[in-house]
Design a protein around this motif. Structure first.
Motif, PDB file in Angstrom:
ATOM      1  N   MET A   1     -31.642 -62.813  43.745  1.00  0.00           N
ATOM      2  CA  MET A   1     -31.849 -61.449  42.985  1.00  0.00           C
ATOM      3  C   MET A   1     -30.413 -61.223  42.417  1.00  0.00           C
ATOM      4  SD  MET A   1     -34.801 -60.490  43.585  1.00  0.00           S
ATOM      5  CE  MET A   1     -35.983 -60.809  44.652  1.00  0.00           C
ATOM      6  N   ILE A   2     -30.560 -60.419  41.371  1.00  0.00           N
ATOM      7  CA  ILE A   2     -29.418 -59.885  40.640  1.00  0.00           C
ATOM      8  C   ILE A   2     -29.468 -58.197  41.096  1.00  0.00           C
ATOM      9  CG2 ILE A   2     -28.071 -59.511  38.547  1.00  0.00           C
ATOM     10  CD1 ILE A   2     -30.320 -61.963  37.733  1.00  0.00           C
ATOM     11  N   GLU A   3     -28.137 -57.900  41.368  1.00  0.00           N
ATOM     12  CA  GLU A   3     -28.115 -56.674  41.766  1.00  0.00           C
ATOM     13  C   GLU A   3     -27.516 -55.634  40.570  1.00  0.00           C
ATOM     14  OE1 GLU A   3     -25.982 -56.340  45.396  1.00  0.00           O
ATOM     15  OE2 GLU A   3     -27.717 -56.106  46.405  1.00  0.00           O
ATOM     16  N   VAL A   4     -28.191 -54.624  40.383  1.00  0.00           N
ATOM     17  CA  VAL A   4     -27.697 -53.669  39.099  1.00  0.00           C
ATOM     18  C   VAL A   4     -27.719 -52.241  39.609  1.00  0.00           C
ATOM     19  CG1 VAL A   4     -28.445 -55.477  37.365  1.00  0.00           C
ATOM     20  CG2 VAL A   4     -30.182 -53.211  38.095  1.00  0.00           C
ATOM     21  N   LYS A   5     -26.854 -51.534  39.105  1.00  0.00           N
ATOM     22  CA  LYS A   5     -27.116 -49.922  39.009  1.00  0.00           C
ATOM     23  C   LYS A   5     -27.255 -49.455  37.668  1.00  0.00           C
ATOM     24  CE  LYS A   5     -25.388 -47.136  42.422  1.00  0.00           C
ATOM     25  NZ  LYS A   5     -24.280 -46.365  43.234  1.00  0.00           N
ATOM     26  N   ILE A   6     -27.956 -48.363  37.468  1.00  0.00           N
ATOM     27  CA  ILE A   6     -28.149 -47.705  36.362  1.00  0.00           C
ATOM     28  C   ILE A   6     -26.760 -47.138  35.581  1.00  0.00           C
ATOM     29  CG2 ILE A   6     -29.302 -45.768  35.068  1.00  0.00           C
ATOM     30  CD1 ILE A   6     -31.319 -47.940  36.470  1.00  0.00           C
ATOM     31  N   SER A   7     -26.614 -47.614  34.572  1.00  0.00           N
ATOM     32  CA  SER A   7     -25.206 -46.884  33.840  1.00  0.00           C
ATOM     33  C   SER A   7     -25.160 -45.552  33.607  1.00  0.00           C
ATOM     34  CB  SER A   7     -24.862 -47.798  32.669  1.00  0.00           C
ATOM     35  OG  SER A   7     -23.842 -47.220  32.074  1.00  0.00           O
ATOM     36  N   SER A   8     -24.386 -44.801  34.231  1.00  0.00           N
ATOM     37  CA  SER A   8     -24.429 -43.296  34.163  1.00  0.00           C
ATOM     38  C   SER A   8     -23.931 -42.660  32.885  1.00  0.00           C
ATOM     39  CB  SER A   8     -23.494 -42.580  35.278  1.00  0.00           C
ATOM     40  OG  SER A   8     -22.406 -43.146  35.146  1.00  0.00           O
ATOM     41  N   ASN A   9     -23.125 -43.675  32.028  1.00  0.00           N
ATOM     42  CA  ASN A   9     -22.874 -43.278  30.742  1.00  0.00           C
ATOM     43  C   ASN A   9     -23.248 -44.206  29.592  1.00  0.00           C
ATOM     44  OD1 ASN A   9     -21.169 -44.748  31.939  1.00  0.00           O
ATOM     45  ND2 ASN A   9     -19.352 -44.322  30.862  1.00  0.00           N
ATOM     46  N   PRO A  10     -24.373 -44.093  29.412  1.00  0.00           N
ATOM     47  CA  PRO A  10     -25.093 -44.956  28.071  1.00  0.00           C
ATOM     48  C   PRO A  10     -24.359 -44.813  26.956  1.00  0.00           C
ATOM     49  CG  PRO A  10     -26.780 -43.618  28.919  1.00  0.00           C
ATOM     50  CD  PRO A  10     -25.404 -43.161  29.810  1.00  0.00           C
ATOM     51  N   THR A  11     -23.872 -45.849  26.101  1.00  0.00           N
ATOM     52  CA  THR A  11     -22.933 -45.916  25.008  1.00  0.00           C
ATOM     53  C   THR A  11     -23.479 -45.035  23.805  1.00  0.00           C
ATOM     54  OG1 THR A  11     -23.878 -48.143  24.744  1.00  0.00           O
ATOM     55  CG2 THR A  11     -21.676 -48.084  25.568  1.00  0.00           C
ATOM     56  N   GLU A  12     -24.576 -45.454  23.581  1.00  0.00           N
ATOM     57  CA  GLU A  12     -25.257 -44.824  22.389  1.00  0.00           C
ATOM     58  C   GLU A  12     -26.550 -44.205  22.421  1.00  0.00           C
ATOM     59  OE1 GLU A  12     -23.359 -45.272  19.356  1.00  0.00           O
ATOM     60  OE2 GLU A  12     -22.032 -46.943  20.381  1.00  0.00           O
ATOM     61  N   HIS A  51     -25.319 -51.937  34.775  1.00  0.00           N
ATOM     62  CA  HIS A  51     -24.377 -52.530  35.066  1.00  0.00           C
ATOM     63  C   HIS A  51     -24.638 -53.649  35.988  1.00  0.00           C
ATOM     64  CE1 HIS A  51     -20.881 -50.425  33.313  1.00  0.00           C
ATOM     65  NE2 HIS A  51     -21.428 -49.267  33.750  1.00  0.00           N
ATOM     66  N   LYS A  52     -24.121 -54.799  35.810  1.00  0.00           N
ATOM     67  CA  LYS A  52     -24.198 -55.804  37.220  1.00  0.00           C
ATOM     68  C   LYS A  52     -23.236 -55.571  38.175  1.00  0.00           C
ATOM     69  CE  LYS A  52     -26.006 -59.777  34.288  1.00  0.00           C
ATOM     70  NZ  LYS A  52     -25.422 -61.458  34.083  1.00  0.00           N
ATOM     71  N   LEU A  53     -23.947 -55.822  39.323  1.00  0.00           N
ATOM     72  CA  LEU A  53     -23.007 -55.601  40.451  1.00  0.00           C
ATOM     73  C   LEU A  53     -22.448 -56.941  41.227  1.00  0.00           C
ATOM     74  CD1 LEU A  53     -24.541 -52.829  42.488  1.00  0.00           C
ATOM     75  CD2 LEU A  53     -22.664 -52.598  40.863  1.00  0.00           C
ATOM     76  N   ASP A  54     -22.159 -57.823  40.313  1.00  0.00           N
ATOM     77  CA  ASP A  54     -21.705 -59.087  41.019  1.00  0.00           C
ATOM     78  C   ASP A  54     -20.374 -59.221  41.338  1.00  0.00           C
ATOM     79  OD1 ASP A  54     -21.357 -59.124  38.387  1.00  0.00           O
ATOM     80  OD2 ASP A  54     -22.324 -60.951  38.062  1.00  0.00           O
ATOM     81  N   GLY A  55     -20.044 -58.281  42.439  1.00  0.00           N
ATOM     82  CA  GLY A  55     -18.529 -58.269  42.854  1.00  0.00           C
ATOM     83  C   GLY A  55     -17.810 -57.185  42.360  1.00  0.00           C
ATOM     84  N   LEU A  56     -16.859 -56.642  43.203  1.00  0.00           N
ATOM     85  CA  LEU A  56     -16.101 -55.786  42.678  1.00  0.00           C
ATOM     86  C   LEU A  56     -14.648 -56.232  42.654  1.00  0.00           C
ATOM     87  CD1 LEU A  56     -17.434 -52.876  44.973  1.00  0.00           C
ATOM     88  CD2 LEU A  56     -18.040 -53.314  42.489  1.00  0.00           C
ATOM     89  N   ASP A  57     -13.892 -55.659  41.638  1.00  0.00           N
ATOM     90  CA  ASP A  57     -12.225 -56.141  41.659  1.00  0.00           C
ATOM     91  C   ASP A  57     -11.527 -55.079  42.838  1.00  0.00           C
ATOM     92  OD1 ASP A  57     -11.956 -53.472  40.765  1.00  0.00           O
ATOM     93  OD2 ASP A  57     -11.285 -54.109  38.679  1.00  0.00           O
ATOM     94  N   LEU A  58     -10.390 -55.421  42.875  1.00  0.00           N
ATOM     95  CA  LEU A  58      -9.343 -54.645  43.688  1.00  0.00           C
ATOM     96  C   LEU A  58      -9.481 -53.288  43.935  1.00  0.00           C
ATOM     97  CD1 LEU A  58      -6.231 -56.934  43.512  1.00  0.00           C
ATOM     98  CD2 LEU A  58      -7.957 -56.897  45.294  1.00  0.00           C
ATOM     99  N   HIS A  59      -9.945 -52.684  42.492  1.00  0.00           N
ATOM    100  CA  HIS A  59      -9.954 -51.355  42.369  1.00  0.00           C
ATOM    101  C   HIS A  59     -11.522 -50.734  42.488  1.00  0.00           C
ATOM    102  CE1 HIS A  59      -5.796 -51.472  41.046  1.00  0.00           C
ATOM    103  NE2 HIS A  59      -6.450 -52.488  40.292  1.00  0.00           N
ATOM    104  N   SER A  60     -12.246 -51.568  42.944  1.00  0.00           N
ATOM    105  CA  SER A  60     -13.726 -51.496  43.504  1.00  0.00           C
ATOM    106  C   SER A  60     -14.596 -50.869  42.076  1.00  0.00           C
ATOM    107  CB  SER A  60     -14.088 -50.136  44.261  1.00  0.00           C
ATOM    108  OG  SER A  60     -13.382 -50.271  45.452  1.00  0.00           O
ATOM    109  N   LYS A  61     -13.933 -51.742  40.947  1.00  0.00           N
ATOM    110  CA  LYS A  61     -14.791 -51.612  39.785  1.00  0.00           C
ATOM    111  C   LYS A  61     -15.360 -52.834  39.566  1.00  0.00           C
ATOM    112  CE  LYS A  61     -11.967 -48.403  37.174  1.00  0.00           C
ATOM    113  NZ  LYS A  61     -10.591 -48.586  36.677  1.00  0.00           N
ATOM    114  N   PRO A  62     -16.642 -52.690  39.073  1.00  0.00           N
ATOM    115  CA  PRO A  62     -17.357 -54.039  38.825  1.00  0.00           C
ATOM    116  C   PRO A  62     -16.531 -55.096  38.007  1.00  0.00           C
ATOM    117  CG  PRO A  62     -18.709 -52.268  38.229  1.00  0.00           C
ATOM    118  CD  PRO A  62     -17.467 -51.730  38.441  1.00  0.00           C
ATOM    119  N   ILE A  63     -16.530 -56.384  38.310  1.00  0.00           N
ATOM    120  CA  ILE A  63     -15.898 -57.368  37.494  1.00  0.00           C
ATOM    121  C   ILE A  63     -16.498 -57.324  35.953  1.00  0.00           C
ATOM    122  CG2 ILE A  63     -15.337 -59.777  37.377  1.00  0.00           C
ATOM    123  CD1 ILE A  63     -15.039 -59.723  40.427  1.00  0.00           C
TER     124      ILE A  63
END
Ligand SMILES: [Zn+2]
Ligand SMILES: [Zn+2]
Length: 113
Positions: A1-12, A51-63
């Motif tokens: 499975m691929i984990e995602v979260k809804i992006s809270s700030n759509p670009t356009e 956004h895909k949630l495949d891992g977070l970087d050191l600042h807990s941001k999605p890679i």
């Protein structure tokens, strides 16, 4: 499975395709049969920024900070939870510069004879 979260700030709000579901159809080249969340197959589809949630970087941001479009049902498109997406799902990039927006896709008119 691929984990995602809804992006809270759509670009356009909308792209050249008219709406984001059409954008998904234009760039996935697939038949959409229903919501792509595992276990769901509702057909009231909205093109949704995720956004895909495949891992977070050191600042807990999605890679992978790329925003993608997925065809989700209305209920899932408003979800704040992590969603499990069917593994066969094609992810379409929401960045219009790389898709319908600027020069990447050019429709060549057939010559008038
Ligand atoms: Zn588009
Ligand atoms: Zn759904």
């Amino acid at each position: 499975m691929i984990e995602v979260k809804i992006s809270s700030n759509p670009t356009e709000k909308n792209c050249r395709c008219g709406n984001w579901f059409q954008h998904y159809k234009n760039f996935s080249f697939r038949q959409i049969t229903g919501c792509v969340v595992a276990g769901c197959s509702k057909v009231d589809i909205v093109g949704t920024h995720v956004h895909k949630l495949d891992g977070l970087d050191l600042h807990s941001k999605p890679i992978d900070s790329t925003i993608y479009i997925l065809p989700l049902c209305k209920e899932h498109s408003e979800s704040k939870e992590v969603l499990n997406i069917l593994p066969s799902t094609k992810f379409v990039i929401a960045d219009i510069k790389k898709t319908c927006g600027e020069g990447f896709m050019t429709y060549v008119d057939s010559p008038v004879l």
